[in-house]
Design an enzyme around this catalytic site. Sequence first.
Site, PDB file in Angstrom:
ATOM      1  N   LEU A  60       1.560  -1.587   8.808  1.00 57.97           N
ATOM      2  CA  LEU A  60       0.654  -1.543   9.964  1.00 57.97           C
ATOM      3  C   LEU A  60       1.522  -1.460  11.216  1.00 57.97           C
ATOM      4  CD1 LEU A  60      -2.032  -4.188   8.936  1.00 57.97           C
ATOM      5  CD2 LEU A  60      -2.072  -1.699   8.630  1.00 57.97           C
ATOM      6  N   HIS A  61       1.893  -0.238  11.577  1.00 58.12           N
ATOM      7  CA  HIS A  61       2.858  -0.054  12.658  1.00 58.12           C
ATOM      8  C   HIS A  61       2.311  -0.516  14.008  1.00 58.12           C
ATOM      9  CE1 HIS A  61       5.349   2.218   9.883  1.00 58.12           C
ATOM     10  NE2 HIS A  61       4.351   3.064   9.645  1.00 58.12           N
ATOM     11  N   ASP A  62       1.242   0.120  14.479  1.00 62.32           N
ATOM     12  CA  ASP A  62       0.775  -0.116  15.847  1.00 62.32           C
ATOM     13  C   ASP A  62       0.249  -1.527  16.099  1.00 62.32           C
ATOM     14  OD1 ASP A  62       1.509   2.437  16.683  1.00 62.32           O
ATOM     15  OD2 ASP A  62      -0.393   3.303  16.061  1.00 62.32           O
TER      16      ASP A  62
END
Length: 306
Positions: free
Chosen positions: A237-239
């Site tokens: 879950l990058h952002d």
Amino acid sequence: MRRSVVIDTDPGIDDAVAILLALASPEFDIAGITTVAGNIGIATTTRNAGRILALAGRGDIAVVSGAPAPLSRKGFDTADIHGNDGLGGVGFPEPLAPPAEENAVVWLAAHLDRRPQKSLDILALGPLTNIARLLLEHPASAARIGRVVVMGGAVREPGNIGPRSEFNLAADPEAAAIVLRAGLDLVLIPLDVTRKVRATRADTAALKAAGTPAAIACADLVDAYFQSGDGRESRPLHDPCVMLHCIAPALFGHETLKLSVDTGNGPDAGGLVVDESESADLNVATSVDGAAVLRLLIERLARRSV
């Protein structure tokens, strides 16, 4: 402390999770959402920002369309990951209000100028084109920014779009170079951290069990993320790490590094290089308690009805 923020974004599955997390967290007073072409074209990213706000019933938050393309390059197309609609085909309502008439850069400059100095932060979830243009076209306004928290780059990890390059910075290397060397109060959150925040099937089950509209939507988004992947049972879950860092910075470890951006035309365009000749020291998140920040994300989406 509650902070006024603008979310600069290209929704995008994990952008949508990040925005819903921000809407569910009292630490953020969201002054607006500015959009940039990145994951998919500007018309779709702008519509998606409005759709995400509509799910939360927040037609009061301005959506402002920004850069339709990088400063000087052709952009990428990530429909294979995010779907043709950018949100993995997950059902979101239509926007409650049309986007603002101004361009995002003009809107940002005006918004910064009428606020107290350093009272507005920018949470950057996509390519840095809008922020670079703000620096180039409205430097006095840009000097009023409080903090910029950027999801982008890879320091010691391999890239996800090239051997050393991460998507957001590679989508507009020239913009990334301008922003990272501008001397802003900036935190960079690279793949070195975001790949350690991995949602599993158990996390989507917990989100669905929470039952709030935001939690259910995020579970569906992550499920769509799984379906677009390579069969692995976890997805980074990058952002959302940008919002999680703002909420609980103590869960992240940091280093001060001098980094330059590769602005060449090779496969490492947009890649970060440790460069002692750079004058600007960057505050870079390089470690994270992944389990703790995932628990925080689920708790926030579960306890607030958005």
